[in-house]
Design an enzyme around this catalytic site. Structure first.
Site, mmCIF file in Angstrom:
data_model
loop_
_atom_site.group_PDB
_atom_site.id
_atom_site.type_symbol
_atom_site.label_atom_id
_atom_site.label_comp_id
_atom_site.label_asym_id
_atom_site.label_seq_id
_atom_site.Cartn_x
_atom_site.Cartn_y
_atom_site.Cartn_z
ATOM 1 N N ASP B 313 0.852 -1.184 0.000
ATOM 2 C CA ASP B 313 0.000 0.000 0.000
ATOM 3 C C ASP B 313 0.883 1.227 0.000
ATOM 4 O O ASP B 313 1.896 1.262 0.683
ATOM 5 C CB ASP B 313 -0.881 0.007 1.246
ATOM 6 C CG ASP B 313 -2.139 -0.805 1.010
ATOM 7 O OD1 ASP B 313 -2.602 -0.824 -0.142
ATOM 8 O OD2 ASP B 313 -2.613 -1.431 1.970
ATOM 9 N N PHE B 383 -14.170 21.558 6.506
ATOM 10 C CA PHE B 383 -14.281 20.828 5.241
ATOM 11 C C PHE B 383 -15.549 19.980 5.254
ATOM 12 O O PHE B 383 -15.838 19.314 6.236
ATOM 13 C CB PHE B 383 -13.050 19.930 5.078
ATOM 14 C CG PHE B 383 -13.067 19.095 3.843
ATOM 15 C CD1 PHE B 383 -12.526 19.590 2.675
ATOM 16 C CD2 PHE B 383 -13.621 17.813 3.841
ATOM 17 C CE1 PHE B 383 -12.530 18.821 1.526
ATOM 18 C CE2 PHE B 383 -13.636 17.049 2.698
ATOM 19 C CZ PHE B 383 -13.083 17.564 1.544
ATOM 20 N N THR B 387 -18.937 20.811 -0.008
ATOM 21 C CA THR B 387 -18.196 21.976 -0.507
ATOM 22 C C THR B 387 -16.798 21.601 -0.981
ATOM 23 O O THR B 387 -16.228 22.240 -1.859
ATOM 24 C CB THR B 387 -18.055 23.044 0.578
ATOM 25 O OG1 THR B 387 -17.347 22.473 1.679
ATOM 26 C CG2 THR B 387 -19.415 23.536 1.064
ATOM 27 N N SER B 390 -12.246 24.176 2.769
ATOM 28 C CA SER B 390 -12.298 24.635 4.151
ATOM 29 C C SER B 390 -11.694 26.037 4.163
ATOM 30 O O SER B 390 -11.120 26.482 3.159
ATOM 31 C CB SER B 390 -11.534 23.693 5.077
ATOM 32 O OG SER B 390 -10.161 23.729 4.776
ATOM 33 N N ASP B 524 -5.806 -4.444 5.690
ATOM 34 C CA ASP B 524 -6.486 -4.339 6.969
ATOM 35 C C ASP B 524 -8.000 -4.241 6.837
ATOM 36 O O ASP B 524 -8.723 -4.755 7.653
ATOM 37 C CB ASP B 524 -5.939 -3.178 7.804
ATOM 38 C CG ASP B 524 -5.904 -1.879 7.019
ATOM 39 O OD1 ASP B 524 -6.363 -1.874 5.865
ATOM 40 O OD2 ASP B 524 -5.413 -0.883 7.563
#
Lengths: 581, 688
Positions: B313, B383, B387, B390, B524
């Protein structure tokens, strides 16, 4: 050792190596079904054979069917040859009126020729009719060799294919081996042999006047001599090309009608080593990496060269006992020097040693000198060559698939040492392969040591010995080593034509051939079904000098560990005692 | 956590191992190991011969037979000891684990609601599907899935990590493990494992080696060793008739004694590897446990050595977990300071790592100190998914930062323009693997902040190392292909999978496997489960979901994404140790022949004395020395078997050359020296 002798050995090696690539590439084309020039001539014949035998050449077999076909063919061979030997007296082409061969000898001989061993407990010129020599011996020289080559090709296909069941069609592999490889090569060799004086006739034996009349045991003047003759050249050619080794005459390649000149001698050594050596290239070509083949050939040739030189050294050193008697054994322009007992003057020590090494390294078993008369170390070296399970070149086909089993064992050990589960040519070597490989490795101690042990403590076994003591032990060990490895050469000095030796010997030959061939085909089947793992920097490279060295080490160590005690009680102690007295 | 590595020879483990070595002499147990079983039979046989010798029916001197017999017993004991040592280390760990498996009472609920009727039942009676309530301070009685509630849980008993972790229903943090303790709040848990099958149980049985089955490669090797043993058995059995013939032929001496043949057989048989084989396997598992990884089967550990593709990952493994601001790029007529100032203001109340990194960058590059948002009288605009921006409202300014499209909409709505130059910058940053954040003040676009994935230090070298080992690294990321390609290049991975979905991941694994490659991955989340189940080596994070843990064949208690690399090395080490000791064992035989054969036939063929190249004192001392060496070498190699042969990240050919030199050639030479020294000692102590 003389420079001349070493040059002769080196020359042979050079010629052999030069022939490996062309013949190997040709054989790869034959087995991969690619067009070859001989197609045009022999193609119709090949197709006729398939039609006649109802073989569907495009229909491939899995390993079990392949094995059963091979076994059926071999059993048919044993039965038909046995029958022929028993009834030859009633059949044509028998100018000398040879009678039926006794049952135990016929059994031993039938097994011997179908297993590509060609151990001979008989003298050809006093036992077999021309018909038997041709239809029996010569035919089996071809097909037993072709059987070995077919098994090898099936084995290679197992390595090459993935997620597959089929490993080829036995009948096709057999037919193509005979038609396109063995026949042409034998034809060429037979022609050359005839030019050198090897006889080829269907006529009766000839009586000729002796140049120097002599007296027999009863004081009678002898002026006439009977010369045994027959279709010799044709049989001798395939006898070497197919690593068979069963001579037309009892004296085998020491006989001037089989091997008249130093040139024929060289050709015969070349012929018997040619296909086994070239098959390594065929192997490399078929697996798509010729270096894989060269690596195996390098391992074989290194051992061959070392043993050729060692044998030559032992034989040219001569016999210390004779030195003590003031006999000059030094080589010179008119004297080959060294231990000439049992050797032909026209070949000398170097060539005889090379021939002995070539014939035992391959499973040919033809002889141009008496192995029994070699120095203990010379005898030791040719004995060991067979005890390497006939993997140093070995028999046509069988030598290489035997060697590939050792490759698998070497890969197993070395593969672990690089931190991966072992793989060879992308195929994982797992429990099943190890089980089969182990069976094969077990073969040697079981048949060779086992039968020798029986023979040395039974009356039937010991009574055949000509020389008591350690040498007698070597003779018995040699006999079972030779038969168990399908070599067929004899140490002589041991009367093999007794019921005991005929039967136990036949047993050794049967087990030696099929105990190797069946597990090998089983491995081929198992490998073919596996997927191929692509090679990377983490995979063990099997095409390097290091791997060749490792392979040699595995072959030598397995052979040495199995046979060291037995050899210590035979040739080794003979040598030590010869020097110490 | 990192458990402190236990010393190789811990006194308590040692004591127990000695005892266990004796217990393991039971033939019913020994028969599982054919090589050592054969040694035990030999030991018993020579013991019988010794008794016979005492009664005057001996075939060899009683003292000699006894000495051989004793050393054969030692050989067996030493091998058992090695195995017991390896097991002991696991058992010590299991003991600690077992202590955590206390039999607590559980509050079983009749329905999955907190106010449902409850009754107290012992944990051992909980079955799959039961629903329980665990309150603060209580132990969780069994493995399960949180279906309601959020709580902090102390999992140190399992992971060794003392910081509590959050467990909550839904999402990737819903799995709880029996034996851990709820520290605050409460959880409603649905039990997912019957007693005896819980994670803790499996862990205990794995570390104890109780359920240990031979792994495929171990089986293959055992077959080879058994074959070698049979060969040597044949060699020794046939030697008796050979020696009868030879004694007759030479008229000297007597046939070789059974005692000598048994001694020879044990010397030749691969007892070194045969005796240490199971210890090597157990020790490999143990090393994994030391690395805080629990393997669910030995097969997985072996496969780890074969892995040729690692799926990693991106986030957490290759890059640090979060992006950082690295540059402010102002729009055409804006000063960079103005952009930095606005960006910092917009980020002051933003607690995300990205937000914090913007504040820091503004401070470091432009000397702007962080200000207190409240003191400025600003209101923070958080945030939202709608939208995708932020920012702050301050005086009359409305500063916003966000993705390019979001800001574009925002500015256009306010009647502003989205400058072409900013648009180009945005594309440029994306192409280079960064994430652009556009800053606007009202209708005016101020510029772009470059956020960048930070590739972990040293990871590139690590990947290069893997490449020399023959392992491909593949980065898996949800990023777009452009970004992914840039990071992949920077980290030096061989390949990448961008915009990865669970299906794409599964597909990729299948593709590699179809090409014959072995794939390892970590995961995971529940959506990783199919890929984990497909991968050959699948490491689930302990923090992960129950589904992921069940799909994987290893669990990493540390939940460290780079653990995979360590696991591969442990797997390789395990295989290498086996190969090295097998080679060593077989090479040893050459020297033993030179010791035993001349000695065995000294009377029959005195000339064979020439083979006694070690010049061992007497036939008896020669044979005894070989047997003693054979026994002691097992003890001497126990540390190597437990620790494993060191793995180096070099190409296979180099590794092979090195190991052949050490264990092949070494194995050839060492016994010559060892046997000679033992012989000298025997002579010095007048024992022959």
């Amino acid at each position: 050792m003389t420079t001349n002798g070493i040059i002769q050995i080196a020359l042979y090696m050079a010629v052999l190596l030069a022939l490996v690539k062309p013949l190997g590439a040709y054989m790869a084309r034959v087995y991969q079904g690619q067009p070859i020039r001989l197609d045009r001539v022999l193609g119709p014949l090949e197709r006729l054979i398939y039609r006649g035998c109802r073989v569907k050449p495009e229909q491939e077999m899995d390993w079990k069917v392949y094995t059963l076909s091979m076994l059926a063919f071999s059993i048919l061979g044993i039965v038909s040859l046995y029958a022929l030997l028993r009834v030859q007296g009633m059949l044509p082409l028998n100018p000398q009126g040879m009678g039926a061969v006794p049952p135990d000898l016929a059994f031993n001989t039938a097994v011997s020729f179908t297993t590509n061993t060609n151990w001979q407990n008989y003298s050809g010129e006093t036992t077999l009719s021309h018909l038997t020599q041709m239809v029996g011996m010569t035919v089996h020289n071809f097909v037993s060799a072709a059987t070995g080559m077919a098994i090898l090709v099936a084995f290679i296909r197992g390595l090459v294919r993935h997620n597959a069941r089929a490993i080829g069609n036995f009948w096709v592999d057999l037919t193509r081996s005979v038609l396109y490889i063995l026949l042409p090569l034998s034809l060429i060799l037979a022609m050359v042999l005839v030019t050198q004086g090897v006889v080829q006739t269907l006529g009766p034996y000839k009586s000729v006047a002796l140049l120097q009349p002599t007296k027999d045991a009863n004081g009678q003047m002898v002026t006439q001599q009977v010369l045994a003759m027959g279709p010799v050249a044709s049989q001798v050619a395939i006898k070497h090309v197919g690593t068979n080794g069963g001579g037309f005459f009892n004296a085998n390649a020491a006989h001037p009608f089989e091997n008249p000149t130093p040139l024929t001698d060289l050709l015969l050594i070349l012929a018997e080593t040619l296909i086994p050596a070239a098959l390594t290239y065929t192997f490399g070509k078929m697996v798509g990496d010729t270096r894989q083949g060269w690596t195996i050939l390098a391992a074989m040739m290194v051992v061959l060269a070392i043993f050729a030189l060692a044998t030559y050294a032992a034989e040219s050193a001569g016999n210390p006992r004779l030195v003590a008697l003031g006999v000059d054994q030094a080589g010179s322009n008119i004297n080959p020097g060294g231990n000439m007992e049992g050797k032909e003057v026209r070949f000398g020590v170097a060539r005889s040693s090379l021939f002995a090494v070539g014939t035992t390294a391959t499973s040919t078993g033809a002889v141009d000198s008496m192995h029994d008369s070699y120095t203990p170390l010379g005898g030791l070296s040719i004995l060991i060559l067979m005890q390497f399970s006939e993997t140093i070149l070995g028999g046509v086909g069988s030598g290489l698939y035997g060697m590939l089993i050792f490759v698998i064992v070497a890969v197993f050990l070395a593969g672990l040492m690089v931190g991966r589960t072992p793989e060879y040519l992308g195929k994982k070597i797992e429990a099943y392969e190890m089980k089969m490989a182990s069976l094969i490795v077990l073969l040697m101690p079981l048949i060779v040591l086992g039968l020798t042990a029986v023979a040395v403590v039974t009356k039937a076994g010991v009574s055949s010995i000509a020389n008591p003591g350690a040498h007698g032990f070597s003779e018995i060990l040699y006999a079972y080593t030779s038969q168990g490895n399908n070599n067929g050469s004899a140490f002589a000095g041991l009367n093999g034509n007794t019921t005991f030796y005929n039967v136990t010997g036949a047993l050794a030959m049967l087990v030696g051939r099929f105990w190797l061939a069946i597990p090998a085909l089983a491995i081929a089947g198992s490998l073919a079904a596996k997927k191929t793992v692509p090679a990377g920097p983490g995979t063990l490279p099997t095409n390097t000098p290091l791997f060749a060295g490792l392979l040699v080490a595995v072959v030598v160590i397995v052979g040495a560990l199995t046979f060291f005690p037995a050899l210590a009680l035979g040739p080794i102690v003979e040598h030590l005692m010869m020097g110490s007295m | 956590m990192t458990t402190k590595a236990r010393p190789l020879f811990d006194a308590a483990i040692l004591k127990r191992a000695i005892l266990d070595a004796m217990v393991k002499l039971d033939p019913r147990y020994m028969v599982r190991n054919p090589v050592m079983f054969m040694v035990e039979v030999g030991a018993a046989l020579t013991l019988y011969l010794f008794v016979a010798a005492l009664l005057g029916k001996g075939e060899a001197p009683a003292g000699f037979t006894l000495a051989i017999s004793l050393w054969l017993w030692f050989t067996v004991l030493f091998a058992n000891f090695a195995e017991a040592m390896a097991e002991g280390r696991g058992k010590a760990q299991a003991e600690t684990l077992r202590k955590t498996r206390r039999d607590v009472n559980a509050r079983q609920l009749s329905a999955p609601r907190r106010d449902a009727k409850s009754q107290m039942v012992p944990a051992s009676q909980l079955r799959k599907g039961h629903v329980i309530l665990v309150e603060a301070g209580e132990f969780i009685p069994g493995d399960g899935e949180v279906i309601e509630g959020v709580a902090s849980v102390d999992e140190s008993a399992i992971t060794g990590e003392s910081a509590p972790v959050i467990r909550e229903s839904g999402g990737d943090r819903s799995a709880v493990t029996g034996g851990t303790r709820v520290l605050s709040d409460w959880l409603i848990v649905r039990i997912t494992a019957d007693p005896g099958e819980s994670f803790l149980d499996r862990m205990i049985s794995m570390v104890e080696g109780a359920k240990r089955q031979k792994t495929p490669n171990e089986i293959a090797l055992s077959i080879l060793l058994a074959a070698l043993t049979i060969i040597f058995l044949m060699v020794c059995v046939t030697l008796l008739p050979f020696s009868i013939y030879s004694a007759n032929a030479s008229g000297l001496g007597r046939p070789v004694s059974v005692t000598v043949l048994v001694a020879l057989l044990v010397c030749l048989a691969p007892t070194t590897i045969g005796g240490l084989l199971s210890a090597i396997g157990i020790a490999g598992m143990d090393r994994l446990i030391q690395a805080n990884v629990i393997a669910m089967s030995g097969r997985a550990v072996e496969a780890a050595g074969d892995v040729d593709v690692l799926l990693l990952d991106k986030t957490g493994t290759i890059t640090l977990g979060n992006r950082q601001a690295t540059e402010f790029i102002p729009a055409g007529n804006v000063a960079v300071e103005a952009l930095a100032d606005a960006a910092q203001l917009a980020s002051l109340a933003d607690e995300t790592p990205e937000g914090r990194s913007i504040v820091i960058l503004a401070k470091e590059k432009h000397g702007l100190r962080g200000r207190d948002v409240r003191a400025l009288g600003a209101t923070f605009v958080p945030f939202t998914a709608q939208t995708r921006m932020s920012g702050v409202n301050l005086d009359h300014r409305e500063i916003r930062k966000g993705a390019a499209e979001a800001i574009q909409c925002y500015v256009r709505a306010k009647g502003g323009e989205f400058p072409e130059s900013v648009q180009r910058q945005v594309q440029e940053i994306s192409r280079q693997g960064g994430t652009p954040l556009v800053v606007a003040d009202g209708a005016k676009v101020l510029g772009v902040i470059r956020l960048k994935d930070i590739v972990k230090g040293g990871i590139k070298e690590r990947f290069a190392e893997l490449r020399t080992m023959g392992i491909r690294t593949v980065m898996v990321t949800g990023d777009n292909p452009l970004t992914a390609a840039a990071i992949a290049a920077e980290a030096g991975v061989d390949d990448f999978l961008a915009e990865a979905t669970p299906e794409a991941k599964l597909e990729l694994i299948r593709k590699y496997q179809a090409g014959g490659r072995l794939v390892a991955m970590t995961g995971d989340g529940t959506n990783d489960a199919p890929a984990l189940a497909q991968a050959d080596v699948a490491v689930a994070m302990n923090t992960g979901t129950q589904a992921a843990k069940e799909a994987g064949n290893m669990v990493d208690l540390d939940s460290s994404p780079t653990k995979l690399i360590q696991i591969v090395e442990i797997g390789k080490q395990l295989l290498m140790t086996r190969g090295a000791l097998t080679t060593f064992s077989i090479s040893n035989d050459i020297a033993k022949y030179f010791a035993v054969i001349p000695a065995a036939f000294a009377a029959t063929y005195p000339a064979l004395g020439a083979l006694n190249i070690m010049r061992l004192a007497t036939p008896a001392s020669a044979i005894l020395s070989a047997v003693i060496f054979n026994a002691l070498i097992i003890i001497a190699l126990i540390p190597l078997a437990l620790r494993g042969v060191r793995y180096r990240a070099v190409p296979a050919a180099q590794l092979l050359r090195r190991n052949i030199l050490i264990y092949g050639l070494g194995g050839l030479i060492v016994p010559f020296i060892g046997i000679k020294i033992i012989d000298l000692l025997l002579v010095a102590m007048h024992l022959t």
